[in-house]
Design a protein around this motif. Sequence first.
Motif, mmCIF file in Angstrom:
data_model
loop_
_atom_site.group_PDB
_atom_site.id
_atom_site.type_symbol
_atom_site.label_atom_id
_atom_site.label_comp_id
_atom_site.label_asym_id
_atom_site.label_seq_id
_atom_site.Cartn_x
_atom_site.Cartn_y
_atom_site.Cartn_z
ATOM 1 N N LEU A 1 -40.039 63.474 -53.472
ATOM 2 C CA LEU A 1 -38.993 64.493 -53.550
ATOM 3 C C LEU A 1 -39.587 65.887 -53.625
ATOM 4 C CD1 LEU A 1 -36.024 65.357 -53.971
ATOM 5 C CD2 LEU A 1 -36.366 64.972 -56.424
ATOM 6 N N VAL A 2 -40.581 66.065 -54.494
ATOM 7 C CA VAL A 2 -41.171 67.396 -54.654
ATOM 8 C C VAL A 2 -41.942 67.795 -53.399
ATOM 9 C CG1 VAL A 2 -42.668 68.857 -56.058
ATOM 10 C CG2 VAL A 2 -41.314 67.067 -57.148
ATOM 11 N N HIS B 1 -38.705 81.451 -54.219
ATOM 12 C CA HIS B 1 -37.706 80.488 -53.755
ATOM 13 C C HIS B 1 -36.789 80.071 -54.897
ATOM 14 C CE1 HIS B 1 -39.858 80.141 -49.974
ATOM 15 N NE2 HIS B 1 -40.975 79.899 -50.646
ATOM 16 N N ASP B 2 -35.549 79.782 -54.544
ATOM 17 C CA ASP B 2 -34.656 79.195 -55.537
ATOM 18 C C ASP B 2 -35.266 77.900 -56.046
ATOM 19 O OD1 ASP B 2 -32.800 81.226 -55.167
ATOM 20 O OD2 ASP B 2 -31.657 80.100 -53.662
ATOM 21 N N PRO B 3 -35.021 77.554 -57.303
ATOM 22 C CA PRO B 3 -35.640 76.337 -57.840
ATOM 23 C C PRO B 3 -35.166 75.093 -57.112
ATOM 24 C CG PRO B 3 -33.966 77.188 -59.342
ATOM 25 C CD PRO B 3 -34.166 78.228 -58.290
ATOM 26 N N GLY B 4 -36.029 74.086 -57.126
ATOM 27 C CA GLY B 4 -35.703 72.833 -56.474
ATOM 28 C C GLY B 4 -34.717 71.997 -57.273
ATOM 29 N N PRO B 5 -34.322 70.846 -56.726
ATOM 30 C CA PRO B 5 -33.331 69.980 -57.377
ATOM 31 C C PRO B 5 -33.963 69.096 -58.444
ATOM 32 C CG PRO B 5 -33.968 69.022 -55.290
ATOM 33 C CD PRO B 5 -34.716 70.324 -55.400
ATOM 34 N N PHE B 6 -34.571 69.743 -59.424
ATOM 35 C CA PHE B 6 -35.321 69.022 -60.449
ATOM 36 C C PHE B 6 -34.683 69.241 -61.820
ATOM 37 C CE2 PHE B 6 -38.498 70.878 -57.365
ATOM 38 C CZ PHE B 6 -38.436 69.799 -56.494
ATOM 39 N N SER B 7 -35.056 68.411 -62.760
ATOM 40 C CA SER B 7 -34.503 68.505 -64.110
ATOM 41 C C SER B 7 -34.964 69.799 -64.789
ATOM 42 C CB SER B 7 -34.947 67.300 -64.943
ATOM 43 O OG SER B 7 -34.484 66.091 -64.375
ATOM 44 N N PRO B 8 -34.188 70.281 -65.768
ATOM 45 C CA PRO B 8 -34.561 71.526 -66.445
ATOM 46 C C PRO B 8 -35.658 71.320 -67.477
ATOM 47 C CG PRO B 8 -32.527 70.661 -67.374
ATOM 48 C CD PRO B 8 -32.855 69.789 -66.202
ATOM 49 N N TYR B 9 -36.474 72.334 -67.630
ATOM 50 C CA TYR B 9 -37.471 72.367 -68.711
ATOM 51 C C TYR B 9 -36.747 72.895 -69.938
ATOM 52 C CZ TYR B 9 -42.525 71.841 -69.398
ATOM 53 O OH TYR B 9 -43.764 71.372 -69.741
ATOM 54 N N ALA C 1 -42.657 67.902 -61.485
ATOM 55 C CA ALA C 1 -42.038 69.229 -61.416
ATOM 56 C C ALA C 1 -40.689 69.274 -62.127
ATOM 57 C CB ALA C 1 -41.870 69.653 -59.960
ATOM 58 N N LEU C 2 -40.450 70.422 -62.785
ATOM 59 C CA LEU C 2 -39.180 70.711 -63.437
ATOM 60 C C LEU C 2 -38.749 72.127 -63.050
ATOM 61 C CD1 LEU C 2 -39.919 69.360 -67.049
ATOM 62 C CD2 LEU C 2 -38.536 68.238 -65.290
ATOM 63 N N VAL C 3 -37.587 72.522 -63.505
ATOM 64 C CA VAL C 3 -37.118 73.894 -63.315
ATOM 65 C C VAL C 3 -37.250 74.612 -64.647
ATOM 66 C CG1 VAL C 3 -35.161 75.378 -62.756
ATOM 67 C CG2 VAL C 3 -35.540 73.263 -61.471
ATOM 68 N N GLY C 4 -38.073 75.661 -64.666
ATOM 69 C CA GLY C 4 -38.329 76.333 -65.926
ATOM 70 C C GLY C 4 -38.781 77.763 -65.742
ATOM 71 N N HIS C 5 -39.667 78.194 -66.633
ATOM 72 C CA HIS C 5 -40.095 79.592 -66.726
ATOM 73 C C HIS C 5 -41.292 79.843 -65.802
ATOM 74 C CE1 HIS C 5 -41.419 83.381 -68.483
ATOM 75 N NE2 HIS C 5 -40.313 83.410 -69.223
ATOM 76 N N PRO C 6 -41.335 80.994 -65.109
ATOM 77 C CA PRO C 6 -42.457 81.272 -64.206
ATOM 78 C C PRO C 6 -43.804 81.410 -64.902
ATOM 79 C CG PRO C 6 -41.008 83.185 -64.401
ATOM 80 C CD PRO C 6 -40.292 82.040 -65.034
ATOM 81 N N ALA C 7 -43.825 81.622 -66.214
ATOM 82 C CA ALA C 7 -45.108 81.765 -66.904
ATOM 83 C C ALA C 7 -45.822 80.438 -67.096
ATOM 84 C CB ALA C 7 -44.898 82.434 -68.268
ATOM 85 N N TYR C 8 -45.113 79.321 -66.994
ATOM 86 C CA TYR C 8 -45.733 78.047 -67.353
ATOM 87 C C TYR C 8 -46.906 77.696 -66.431
ATOM 88 C CZ TYR C 8 -46.409 73.336 -69.030
ATOM 89 O OH TYR C 8 -46.976 72.216 -69.575
#
Length: 332
Positions: A61-62, A124-132, A215-222
Amino acid sequence: MSELPQGLHEFLAEAGWGDAAIEPIPGDASFRRYFRIREGDKRAMLMHAPPPHEDPQPFLLVAQWLSANGMRAPEIFAQNPREGWVLTEDFGNDRMRDWLDENPDGETSAYEGAIDALVELHTHDPGPFSPYDMATYQREAALLAEWYAPALGLDIDAAGYEAAWSEALDPLLERQQPGVTVLRDYHAENIMLLGDPRENAPPNRSQGLIDFQDALVGHPAYDLVSLLQDARRDVSEELEAEMLALYVLKAGADEHFAADYARLGAQRNAKIVGIFTRLYKRDGKPRYLDMIPRVWAAMERDLAHPALAPVARWFDANIPDELRKAGGGTIT
């Protein structure tokens, strides 16, 4: 050499690689196994991620999402997720880590290339992944309390640990909306330098991405923390500061970014200390213990930031100073 997994030859035959030579590649910290596949002038990489311990579907998926958004994930040649098989493009041997070992003078340019790839990913807009989300941050940070503390015989305030992290991390949760795709293991051993190796400078060679299945959807600093506070490779404080500033400039990060970078640095490093202790105590892999002092030193720098004051107070009260000065102490 260990035996080849059952079903390997059948999968390759169905994929059209039935006459290929198979070269096992040494593994790391998971149940996944990798094999380099060669047939004439063709080459590929075979991943075996066998259920129930592994599931290749997140990787697929990723990879699909990254490729669709112009990022350089390996092309998928064949797959059988139910049996754990994925045949992909072979990115070769030029890991950024290995290239830097041979070309230390190219360190700045190599990291600049890695920063550029992150900046591009974050457009890019975040992917279809779970949230961090907070639950995930807490579950990861708790690995230090669950594995490291018992290994050192420490009687800690577990409830206070969770409360301290909630107080420290809560301010960044709103700022990570709508979020970016977070690869979660973005560092020099998971970045491949592609293109003509005769062009010795990394900016001339695209960044191939691997090991992104979590991969998750979270903060750009991670992912920036993952790159610049690398558990497996020394990154000087001067280079870290330079590359952090470069990211802030190119991505247009706000005034809260440095504090959030420290928050996620401390959280990630606490998680890694717990994971590396677990890899030794549960899985019998002592080589990870040698990396803990590097991780601990980075965590101490993060804890010095005012944004981490609640967590720093917990460490002051629960982790003896002599252990902290010894890079976490000796785990036996």
